[in-house]
Design a protein around this motif. Structure first.
Motif, PDB file in Angstrom:
ATOM      1  N   SER A   1      34.683 116.313 104.797  1.00 25.61           N
ATOM      2  CA  SER A   1      34.173 115.201 104.002  1.00 25.61           C
ATOM      3  C   SER A   1      33.280 115.724 102.886  1.00 25.61           C
ATOM      4  CB  SER A   1      33.385 114.228 104.891  1.00 25.61           C
ATOM      5  OG  SER A   1      32.311 114.909 105.523  1.00 25.61           O
ATOM      6  N   LYS A   2      32.925 114.843 101.986  1.00 27.50           N
ATOM      7  CA  LYS A   2      32.005 115.191 100.910  1.00 27.50           C
ATOM      8  C   LYS A   2      30.653 115.535 101.520  1.00 27.50           C
ATOM      9  CE  LYS A   2      29.968 113.442  96.628  1.00 27.50           C
ATOM     10  NZ  LYS A   2      29.858 112.277  95.698  1.00 27.50           N
ATOM     11  N   ILE A   3      30.085 116.633 101.038  1.00 26.04           N
ATOM     12  CA  ILE A   3      28.831 117.110 101.626  1.00 26.04           C
ATOM     13  C   ILE A   3      27.663 116.218 101.204  1.00 26.04           C
ATOM     14  CG2 ILE A   3      27.211 119.030 101.773  1.00 26.04           C
ATOM     15  CD1 ILE A   3      29.537 120.924 101.259  1.00 26.04           C
ATOM     16  N   ASP A   4      27.017 115.645 102.208  1.00 27.39           N
ATOM     17  CA  ASP A   4      25.785 114.892 102.008  1.00 27.39           C
ATOM     18  C   ASP A   4      24.638 115.849 102.328  1.00 27.39           C
ATOM     19  OD1 ASP A   4      23.498 113.328 102.246  1.00 27.39           O
ATOM     20  OD2 ASP A   4      24.514 111.652 103.210  1.00 27.39           O
ATOM     21  N   TRP A   5      23.984 116.381 101.288  1.00 28.34           N
ATOM     22  CA  TRP A   5      23.018 117.455 101.488  1.00 28.34           C
ATOM     23  C   TRP A   5      21.816 117.009 102.310  1.00 28.34           C
ATOM     24  CZ3 TRP A   5      24.711 122.079 101.044  1.00 28.34           C
ATOM     25  CH2 TRP A   5      25.721 122.369 100.129  1.00 28.34           C
ATOM     26  N   LEU A   6      21.447 115.737 102.214  1.00 25.79           N
ATOM     27  CA  LEU A   6      20.338 115.234 103.022  1.00 25.79           C
ATOM     28  C   LEU A   6      20.715 115.235 104.497  1.00 25.79           C
ATOM     29  CD1 LEU A   6      17.480 114.044 103.013  1.00 25.79           C
ATOM     30  CD2 LEU A   6      18.508 111.758 102.788  1.00 25.79           C
ATOM     31  N   GLN A   7      21.929 114.740 104.791  1.00 21.83           N
ATOM     32  CA  GLN A   7      22.403 114.737 106.172  1.00 21.83           C
ATOM     33  C   GLN A   7      22.649 116.165 106.665  1.00 21.83           C
ATOM     34  OE1 GLN A   7      22.506 112.303 108.274  1.00 21.83           O
ATOM     35  NE2 GLN A   7      23.424 113.490 109.934  1.00 21.83           N
ATOM     36  N   GLN A   8      23.114 117.028 105.747  1.00 25.36           N
ATOM     37  CA  GLN A   8      23.347 118.424 106.098  1.00 25.36           C
ATOM     38  C   GLN A   8      22.041 119.108 106.513  1.00 25.36           C
ATOM     39  OE1 GLN A   8      26.685 119.691 105.866  1.00 25.36           O
ATOM     40  NE2 GLN A   8      25.773 121.236 107.209  1.00 25.36           N
ATOM     41  N   LYS A   9      20.971 118.764 105.827  1.00 27.56           N
ATOM     42  CA  LYS A   9      19.655 119.309 106.166  1.00 27.56           C
ATOM     43  C   LYS A   9      19.225 118.851 107.557  1.00 27.56           C
ATOM     44  CE  LYS A   9      14.787 119.219 104.729  1.00 27.56           C
ATOM     45  NZ  LYS A   9      13.813 118.662 103.761  1.00 27.56           N
TER      46      LYS A   9
END
Length: 457
Positions: free
Chosen positions: A228-236
């Motif tokens: 999926s498209k990377i959600d950097w906040l969720q990735q953190k």
């Protein structure tokens, strides 16, 4: 999305479900152990220098491997809970996020290990003559670390779904490929030249690459990997969760080698025969604890999914079943080794002095496997419940607050036999530590109340 594995874990008979999950992992773990053994065997054919060079790389490679296993524990805990709570669709996105973190951490670890290698090998006392061999091997081995950690963590995702049979097959096939590629790259075949020691690392890299690629394809087919498209906040958020769970797990994995180093230093006071016996026993121990270790790989999917689904009564029942079984099994192992220890010892040495120590070793030390087995099974359950710090505390207290002091006292009072009795009795007392902890949980409240804040997170 429904799955027969998820349905079985959440609603099937507990005993038979745990058995179904555990049996394939015995073969998977044996395959994982074989990677290092196969490399050692073929490199030993190159001569003493090559084998010595490999020995110097072990502390660094084992440290990286321990960190990878710690990360995989965190991945299993997160993914299994997500599957139990929301099913495969949401878990597939989480798997993608977790594997991205694993790749970044793997690259960072490889870089740190490579640039810090000079300090490590000077500290270990590696000679300048061995450095070309060491660097040649390590350059290729570290170059494949990303594939290694990806293989371990993606395999954990398959296990988290409850499909331990598939996870075991992948590890078995990867180990078989390593055994086939090793002699080809080390000694050469046809157009492939003989690369010597570094050929072992090339072979291992190739088997890791093929294994990780295969399991990523399988994850996609099982709908457990959704790019999926990377959600950097969720990735953190995912990264911080993995580190919070993974760091205590990494430290727990590091306790065993540290404890063994102390044992060797104590054994050295009693002569080379005792040191040799400890070396043999340490290598034999994983096989004596194979079922306990298989349970540590199969129990987390069951625990994580049922916790995610809010069925903590099944978690409590699974823990009781696993603990009772492993206690009875390790008791049987102890009795067998007491009776057959002399014959087992003769498989490893012909030296009368070493044989005498090994006979006593197999009489006393396996008594401690009762406590070790129960402790590691309980630890795996706590890891799946996101309580990796509790798991760390159990092993830290068992090894360094109980077993090591008792072993030292026994060593001082009765020499070699007291040393061996101390190991067995000290580890066995770890069983009382786990029972005391479970009693504390009962007094504090049921598991549901203790985990409620985390379960609602």
């Amino acid at each position: 999305m429904s799955s027969p594995h998820r349905d079985q874990i959440l609603s099937g008979p507990i005993s038979s479900t745990i058995k179904t999950l555990t049996i394939p992992m015995i073969w998977g773990l044996a395959s994982l152990f074989s990677f290092q053994l196969v490399d050692v065997y073929f490199i030993s054919l190159l001569g003493t220098q090559a084998l010595a060079a490999l020995s110097f790389t072990l502390p660094l490679t084992m440290l990286v491997l321990s960190m990878g296993i710690g990360l995989s524990i965190a991945v299993t805990a997160l993914v299994s809970k997500e599957i139990g709570a929301r099913g495969y669709a949401q878990a597939g996105v989480l798997v993608f996020q977790c594997l991205l973190v694993v790749i970044l951490i793997a690259m960072f670890l490889a870089a740190c290990a490579w640039f810090g290698r000079d300090y490590v090998f000077v500290l270990l006392g590696a000679s300048k003559a061995l450095r070309p061999l060491i660097d040649g091997y390590l350059a290729w081995w570290l170059g494949g670390v990303t594939f290694l950690l990806l293989l371990i963590s993606s395999n954990s995702c398959i296990r988290a779904s409850g499909n331990t049979r598939l996870a075991s097959r992948v590890m078995t096939i990867a180990a078989m490929m390593n055994a086939i590629f090793d002699p080809i790259f080390i000694f050469g075949l046809g157009p492939i030249p003989a690369y010597g020691m570094k050929g072992a690392a090339m072979a291992t890299d190739l088997s890791w690459f093929i294994g990780s690629l295969a399991i990523l394809v399988l994850l996609s087919k099982e709908k457990l990997l959704i790019i999926s498209k990377i959600d950097w906040l969720q990735q953190k958020v995912v990264c911080l969760q993995m580190l919070a769970l993974g760091i205590p797990a990494i430290l727990t994995n590091a306790l065993g080698p540290m404890f063994n180093a102390f044992l060797v230093s104590l054994a050295a006071r009693h002569g080379e025969a005792t040191v040799a016996a400890i070396g043999v026993g340490t290598r034999f121990e994983p096989f004596a604890l194979m079922l306990a270790m298989a349970l540590t790989a199969s129990l987390p999917p069951f625990v994580g999914q049922n916790w995610g689904a809010g069925q903590l009564s099944r978690v409590q029942s699974a823990w009781m079943i696993a603990v009772r079984f492993i206690f009875c099994w390790q008791l049987l192992v102890w009795v067998l080794l007491m009776l057959l220890g002399g014959w087992v010892a003769m498989l490893f040495s012909k030296d009368p002095a070493v044989l005498a120590v090994l006979k006593d070793y197999f009489f006393w030390v396996p008594l401690g496997y009762l406590g070790v087995g129960v402790a590691v099974v309980t630890s795996s359950m706590l890891n799946a419940l996101h309580k990796t710090s509790w798991s760390l505390a159990i092993h830290l207290i068992r090894l360094f607050a109980i077993t090591l002091p008792i072993t030292w006292i026994g060593s001082e009072l009765a020499g070699t036999i007291g040393f061996l009795i101390g190991i067995g009795v000290g580890n066995c007392l770890g069983l009382l530590l786990v029972l005391a902890g479970s009693k504390w949980l009962q007094q504090k409240g049921d598991l549901n109340q203790i985990l409620k804040p985390l379960g609602q997170a």
